[in-house]
Every structure is written in structure tokens, then in C-alpha cells.
Design an enzyme around this catalytic site. Structure first.
Site, mmCIF file in Angstrom:
data_model
loop_
_atom_site.group_PDB
_atom_site.id
_atom_site.type_symbol
_atom_site.label_atom_id
_atom_site.label_comp_id
_atom_site.label_asym_id
_atom_site.label_seq_id
_atom_site.Cartn_x
_atom_site.Cartn_y
_atom_site.Cartn_z
ATOM 1 N N ALA A 109 0.827 -1.214 0.000
ATOM 2 C CA ALA A 109 0.000 0.000 0.000
ATOM 3 C C ALA A 109 0.858 1.259 0.000
ATOM 4 C CB ALA A 109 -0.933 -0.006 1.214
ATOM 5 N N ASP A 110 1.781 1.355 0.977
ATOM 6 C CA ASP A 110 2.517 2.627 1.042
ATOM 7 C C ASP A 110 3.595 2.725 -0.034
ATOM 8 O OD1 ASP A 110 4.018 0.742 2.427
ATOM 9 O OD2 ASP A 110 4.788 2.164 3.885
ATOM 10 N N CYS A 111 4.043 1.595 -0.582
ATOM 11 C CA CYS A 111 4.976 1.680 -1.707
ATOM 12 C C CYS A 111 4.238 2.230 -2.923
ATOM 13 C CB CYS A 111 5.581 0.314 -2.016
ATOM 14 S SG CYS A 111 6.564 -0.313 -0.640
ATOM 15 N N GLU A 138 4.118 5.898 -2.305
ATOM 16 C CA GLU A 138 5.411 6.554 -2.542
ATOM 17 C C GLU A 138 5.739 6.576 -4.038
ATOM 18 O OE1 GLU A 138 6.775 8.271 -0.346
ATOM 19 O OE2 GLU A 138 6.015 7.434 1.528
#
Ligand code: LAN
Length: 747
Positions: A474-476, A479
Site C-alpha cells: 500500500a505505502d509503496c 510513494e
């Protein structure tokens, strides 16, 4: 320039589209040809080379990644030749110069495919698994690799002769027995001085019967521990109905993908045949005679140095049931479950091109595939080829990385850091290469079997490492998206990621939001928190389900706020709702002292940066309840100011992660200082002298050519195991200096 030892030059990193392979005196520059023709050098010559990797300073056991950096920098380094913008005051000029120097140096570390290779070691329980896979399958590593692995293991032995869970940790039974056994598998004599001492450590701490369960597993496969001393992994649980909250499809994917092949090995009771080495090891690591050990009694035995989580009564009750089931088990059901497990392992192998989700299932899947399909089978050979994707050479020797790299993650952060100010625009080629890497890493297709094996839909997502690994995070994704938008915004390159691909990324981010408003790592939270009661690992906490995290949530909220600016019409009311819920989650996670606990790096400074960044961005966009955001930001700034060290920097130790209490480091740490500064500047904190003192710390620590020193280890997972992020020491100082430059110097 770096202090270079001659033999470092024998190792060369080959990279292709994010793939990283270390080669000893490579005859060829392509990875495939190299992997087929390794090891043409004499054993004596190699052993002599390995001596040069003796690590003499254990004060900071974290490698500075000198071998890679030496190769990337020494031959080619040039000072920046362009024009550095003029600043008004000498102090501001120093920031401009340091920033240019920092980015210039960092750009030499970029590989031709556009990413920043780097050391991703730290945990000490990974290489042993791979060595056991290599031993049981009788596929030894080349001599040069073996010598470098020995160096690594010897280098990280603590002064009390044991080893920790990770390179900076105090000695544990898990760390010590696994490294001891590894050295023996690598051919080191049991009378070697360092092994004699390690044996004393093991025996005086109760012997290897007290190794935690993951160690019991590895020792059982090695036939140095009896499978009867191992709590059942109940392979039949894979046949449970899916609606049950305990069905493993609901576990955190790393836990699921590790216990899957472990259950196969357990069901088959896989073990190396007895041989003189195994018989000797059985005598070396126990206080008792091996044959006399009461194995069932050892199932829950854990050395006190290793205990991090205590097994719950529910787990004990469940173990009682599943252990007894082994006596009466139904063979038909057992076969049905192992067939299913094998099918799942094959699918994971194919979906990840044999890289697998991480280093632990990489090793155990190799063992299963060797057992199921044989040493000469194509799938096993594909596994072996990918062993090398996890190996990394640094001045401390050869280690197994915690993943097949941190390629996308570092490239996205690096890009955003460089583009924080206009100085980044002085490096258009670096940005263009990085952008190309990010563009190629976005996942654009689904695997045919993804739904069957519980994978979260991933078209439009970004992975942590490479698209071949292909597990979306999710956070990759957030980013990757933020970095792509920053590049588009800079006007430095012709956008290659079109609007529909951007929108797919937004879809993925929205699809990942949990009902608590937060975002987890790879998947949605799929089961209730009480499932944690079944955590059997003893050494890790919070591994059973995928929890929402402050950092992951902040990254997703930030990306969504950014997309609202560039594509305001796209799913706007859903995005508004999602960000509001995300902000509410972040505010809820904030502690009374104003800080946030960070689950993926050290620790409060890391998550506090994420928290403040998200709240400040929301505030600037007029989102949410302004007074709540302002109060959260002010509390966080007060927290950070309270943690300043005498020199004006910040320093936290990894103890924060496992104790959940801020633990101050004796000296300021670059990376913590940069995170704290980024937060304060995002908050537009008014006391300029606080920020300037922090900036001075970054300036003073910078080397002549624009690098920064490697300090204490900065990454973490599951509260208790640390992991190296070699590029953080460049990325975050560049980012913080860039922000200062943008706010105070740039016109
Ligand atoms: C990682 C590395 C990256 C990290 C971030 C993206 C930084 C984080 O924000 C979300 C979680 C994630 C993706 C993450 C999860 C756990 C990983 C995969 C690791 C720390 C790298 C190694 C670790 C893995 C679990 C190690 C193997 C150990 C086990 C207990 C299975």
C-alpha cells in the site's frame, strides 16, 4: 575517497532492471551467463581475498556498504561542474553547496537501470535458512561466496561470543545457534577458537533445546533436533472453511507465506540424512546426550534471552489439541492438505518468478520444492538461481538481504528528496533514470491465479523491490505515485505514466483502506485482533494480521491529497472521505506526548515525521477540522523539541522499537535528525534557531565528497528485528537540506 582494500575490487555488482547479483571476478557482464560460469578461481586465492573483509570495528557493526560504494564512486567521481545558485548569506550558501555535493555524490550510486542498490542486511536468522536449503539439497555455494559468508558470520559475533537476532542485538539462543550451525555447515572446524567460545555461550545458557520455534524448525530440518519437539503446524488448517477467522488466508501475508512451507516440511518431517557432521553437531549444541532428550517437553522451551512474546493460554490449548491430533491423524486428510500446500507454494513461486515474498519463505520454499520435485527439476533450478538475488557483499562479508532489495522504495524516496527543492533540477539525468525505473516498476497485470491464492488486486500498484517480486504494498504504491507526480510536476521529463495508470494507482490506494480508516502493508486487515493470541513466534510481535500503521496511512493520505491537486475530478468525493478517515486514524494514533510510534524504522522520530507531514499537507489544502490538525501538529513539534540533543540534533536507538518507549542515543543520529527536521519544517515551526541547529548537524557530518557516515541501524520489523537501509544516510539529509533550501533560500 573511501579507504579501499584491494580485494574489494574482485566483487562486482551486476544489475539488470532492478535485479542485483554480486559476482566474484565476473567473466561476463550479464547475470545469466555469470550465474552459469561462477567460480573459476583457486580456493587458496579466494581464501586470501576473504581475509581482507575482516571487520575491525565492532563499535558500529552496521556496514557502511563500502564495497558497492567503492566500485560506484572511486573510479568515476567528479565534483559537480555546473553552476551552484548563489545564496544571500554564507550560511545559506553552505546549505546550497552541501545539497549539490550530497546529490552529486548520491547520483554516482545510481545503477544504470535507475535505482540505488544498497545493503539491506541486518537480521541474522536469514542466511542460516539459505545455508540449510543449500546443504539439504547438496547444491553448495561457490567457494568465493562461502568464504565471504564465513567472514560475515565471524564479524558479527558479539564480545560474549554469541550472536543476536540482528547485527546490533544482544546475544540470543536463536542468533547464536543459527550462526554456529551455519559456520559448521560452511566447513569451519569445531575446534576453531571462536566456535569453542560460542559453544560455551550456548551451553551456559541452557543449550539449543531453548532455541525459539523458528530455530527448532531449522534444526529439525537439519536433523539436529527431533520433530517431536516441535509444536504441530496442523497442515489441515489449510482445508478449513474460508469464513473461519482462523483460516490462514486471513493472516499477514508474511506470516502466511512462512508458515505455509513450514507446514509442508513438518507434514513430511523433512530432514537431512544422518552423517558425521550432523552427529557431531548433535553433541556440540546440547547439554544433554541427544538420544536422552525428552523432546515433547522441549516444545515450549525458550531461552530467556530470546523471549519477546509469551505464548497465550489459547495457543497452548490449541497446541495441546493439534499435537495430540498427530497421533490419530487421518492420512487421507493429511495428503489432501499437503497437496494443497504444494500447489500454493508452486503458485507463489510462479507469481514471484521464484523470488518469493521474502527471505524466509525463499529458503523454505526451496527446501519444499527440492523435496517435492527433486534436485534436477526445473523449478528447483529456478529457485537456486534466485538465491543469489538475496545475497549482498559489503565490507563485513556476504549476507542475506532482508528482501530481494529495497529498489522501488529507495528510488521513490530519493526522487522526492532530490526534487524537494530546485537544486534537484540540476541533475536531470539522475531524475530521468530514476523516473524510468519507477515507471517500469508499476505493476500492470494480474497473475492468472491471484484470486485463488488470496492476493490483493494489484494493477496500478508498486512493490517494495521489483515488479518480478510483484507483491504490491500500500505505502509503496503511495510513494511510487508521489514520486511520479513530483517528476511530472518538475517538467524534467516527458511523462511516461499516463493518466489512466495514475488513476489505477489511486484505485489501488483506495482499495487498501481499512475500516478503521488506516492503511496496512500488503493487504487489508482480514481478521480480528484477537488472532494475535495465536502468534506462535516467541520473538516477534503483531505478526498475525496486517495492521493499520501510522506511516502507511500517512503515505497514502499524502498521495491522495496530491492527486486531488493534479486530477481534482477523479473520484473526488471518495478521496475526500478516505483522507478524512485516514487523518482521523492518524490523530487517534498520536500519543499523549505528541509522538507517533513507528513500526518500520527507528522509531518515534520516523513516524512523527510521517504524521506531521500528512497533517500539515491536509491543513495546507484546507482539509478536515483545522483546529484538530493544528493541535496535533503543535503537540508533535513540542515532542520533537523536547527530544533535542545538546548539539541540536536528534538520536534514537532501536530500543524504542521493542520497548515502545523513546530511547535516546548517546550521540545525534543523522537519519533521526533529518526526520525531525523534515517534520518541523513541514509544520513551519517558528523557532528558526532550532531548525538551523539541526541543519548544522547535517552539514558537519557530511564528508568532503558529499557522503554521510553510516551510523546505527535504522530499520525494523515486527518490533524486535532490525534491518539496514544503507541509502537512508544520503536520502534523508538531502531531503531535509532540500526543504530548508526551498523554504529559506530559494526565491
Ligand atoms: C518490509 C520492508 C518495507 C516495509 C515498509 C514499506 C517500509 C513499510 O512501510 C510496510 C512494510 C514493509 C513492506 C516490510 C514488511 C516486512 C518485511 C518484508 C520488511 C521489513 C522487509 C523484511 C520483512 C520480512 C517480514 C522479513 C522476514 C521475516 C519474517 C518475520 C517473515
Amino acid at each position: 575517497m573511501l579507504h579501499v582494500k584491494p580485494s574489494w575490487k574482485s566483487w562486482q555488482l551486476l544489475t539488470e532492471q532492478g535485479r542485483q547479483i554480486w559476482a566474484f571476478k565476473p567473466g561476463s557482464n550479464t547475470i545469466d551467463t555469470h550465474l552459469q560460469n561462477a567460480d573459476q578461481i583457486s580456493d587458496e586465492e579466494i581464501a586470501r581475498f576473504a581475509e581482507d573483509f575482516h571487520f575491525d570495528s565492532l563499535l558500529n557493526p552496521n556496514s557502511a556498504d563500502q564495497v558497492y560504494r567503492h566500485a560506484a564512486i572511486n573510479a568515476k567521481y567528479r565534483e559537480f561542474a555546473g553552476k551552484i545558485p548563489e545564496a544571500k548569506t554564507p550560511e545559506e550558501q553552505n546549505v546550497a553547496d552541501a545539497l549539490v555535493k550530497g546529490i552529486n555524490y548520491f547520483s554516482y550510486l545510481q545503477s544504470k537501470d535507475g535505482h540505488w542498490p544498497g545493503d539491506y542486511g541486518g537480521p541474522l536468522f536469514l542466511l542460516p535458512g539459505l545455508l540449510i536449503a543449500s546443504y539439504i539439497s547438496d547444491v553448495p555455494f561457490p567457494m568465493a561466496h562461502r568464504e565471504m559468508m564465513k567472514r560475515y558470520l565471524f564479524n558479527h559475533q558479539n564480545t560474549d561470543a554469541g550472536w543476536g537476532m540482528h547485527i546490533e542485538g544482544e546475544s540470543t539462543m536463536f542468533g547464536t545457534v543459527m550462526q554456529y550451525v551455519s559456520l559448521r555447515l560452511l566447513g569451519v572446524d569445531k575446534n576453531h577458537d571462536q566456535l569453542v567460545k560460542a559453544r560455551t555461550w550456548i551451553k551456559s545458557h541452557g543449550g539449543a533445546t531453548g532455541i525459539p520455534s523458528w530455530g527448532k524448525f531449522y534444526l529439525a530440518v537439519l536433523n539436529c533436533y527431533d520433530w517431536q519437539g516441535f509444536n504441530s503446524l496442523f497442515p489441515e488448517m489449510w482445508l478449513f472453511p474460508k469464513w473461519l477467522p482462523v483460516h490462514p488466508w486471513r493472516y499477514w501475508c508474511h506470516t502466511r507465506m512462512v508458515y505455509l512451507p513450514m507446514a509442508y516440511c513438518y507434514a513430511q518431517r523433512i530432514k537431512v540424512p544422518e552423517n558425521p557432521l550432523i552427529l557431531s553437531l548433535r553433541e556440540e549444541i546440547y547439554n544433554e546426550d541427544f538420544a536422552s532428550i525428552d523432546w515433547p517437553k522441549q516444545r515450549d522451551a525458550v531461552c530467556e534471552k530470546d523471549c519477546y512474546t509469551t505464548p497465550s493460554p489459547v495457543l497452548k490449548w490449541m497446541n495441546f489439541f493439534t499435537n495430540n491430533y498427530e497421533k490419530f491423524k487421518c492420512n487421507w486428510l493429511r495428503k489432501k492438505s499437503t497437496d494443497y500446500i504444494l500447489k500454493y507454494i508452486d503458485a507463489e513461486d510462479q507469481q514471484t518468478d521464484y523470488i518469493n515474498i521474502g527471505p524466509v519463505n525463499k529458503a523454505i520454499n526451496s527446501i519444499c520444492i527440492w523435496h517435492a520435485h527433486g534436485k534436477d527439476s526445473a523449478p528447483f533450478k529456478q529457485h537456486v538461481a534466485r538465491w543469489y538475488d538475496y545475497l549482498w557483499v559489503a565490507e563485513d562479508g556476504m549476507k542475506m538481504n532482508g528482501y530481494n532489495g529495497s529498489q522501488l522504495w529507495d528510488a521513490a524516496f530519493a526522487t522526492r528528496a532530490m526534487l524537494e527543492s530546485d537544486i534537484g533540477k540540476l541533475f536531470p539525468e539522475t531524475i530521468a533514470k530514476s523516473y524510468r525505473f519507477i515507471e517500469r516498476s508499476q505493476i500492470q497485470a494480474e497473475h492468472a491465479t491471484h484470486a485463488e491464492f488470496f492476493r490483493h488486486p494489484m494493477i496500478g500498484s508498486w512493490p517494495f523491490s521489483t515488479p518480478e517480486n510483484g507483491w504490491p504494498v500500500a505505502d509503496c504504491t503511495a510513494e511510487g505515485l508521489s514520486a511520479a507526480l513530483a517528476v511530472h510536476h518538475s517538467g524534467l521529463v516527458e511523462p511516461a505514466i499516463d493518466q489512466s495508470r495514475i488513476q489505477r494507482a489511486v484505485d489501488v490506494i483506495l482499495s487498501y483502506q481499512n475500516s478503521d480508516g488506516g492503511w496496512a502493508t500488503y493487504e487489508l486487515t482480514r481478521a480480528p485482533k484477537w488472532l494475535e493470541k495465536l502468534n506462535p513466534s516467541e520473538v516477534f510481535a503483531d505478526i498475525m494480521i496486517d495492521y493499520s500503521w501510522t506511516e502507511c496511512t500517512a503515505a497514502c493520505v499524502i498521495a491522495l491529497l496530491e492527486i486531488q491537486e493534479t486530477d481534482p475530478a477523479y473520484r473526488s468525493s471518495e478521496i475526500r472521505q478516505a483522507t478524512s478517515a485516514g487523518l482521523r486514524f492518524i490523530l487517534k494514533q498520536q500519543r499523549l506526548d505528541g509522538s507517533w510510534y513507528g513500526g518500520w524504522a527507528v522509531c518515534f522520530t520516523y513516524a512523527t515525521w510521517f504524521g506531521v507531514e500528512a497533517l500539515s499537507k491536509a491543513r495546507a489544502r484546507g482539509y478536515y477540522d483545522d483546529s484538530a490538525l493544528a493541535a496535533g501538529i503543535n503537540k508533535a513539534c513540542a515532542f520533537l523539541v523536547g527530544k533535542r540533543k545538546a548539539d541540536g540534533g536528534w538520536g534514537e536507538t532501536f530500543k524504542s522499537c521493542s520497548t515502545l518507549v523513546y530511547s535516546e542515543a548517546p550521540t545525534s543520529q543523522l537519519v533521526n535528525t533529518a526526520w525531525a527536521l523534515l517534520a518541523l519544517m513541514a509544520a513551519e515551526f517558528s523557532e528558526r534557531d532550532v531548525i538551523e541547529a539541526g541543519i548544522d548537524v547535517l552539514l558537519h557530518k557530511q564528508s568532503d565528497i558529499g557522503d554521510w557516515p553510516q551510523e546505527s541501524i535504522s530499520g525494523v520489523f515486527n518490533y524486535n528485528c532490525m534491518i539496514t537501509y544503507a541509502n537512508y544516510r544520503n536520502i534523508f539529509p538531502i531531503w531535509a537540506l532540500g526543504r530548508y533550501y526551498r523554504q529559506h533560500v530559494q526565491g
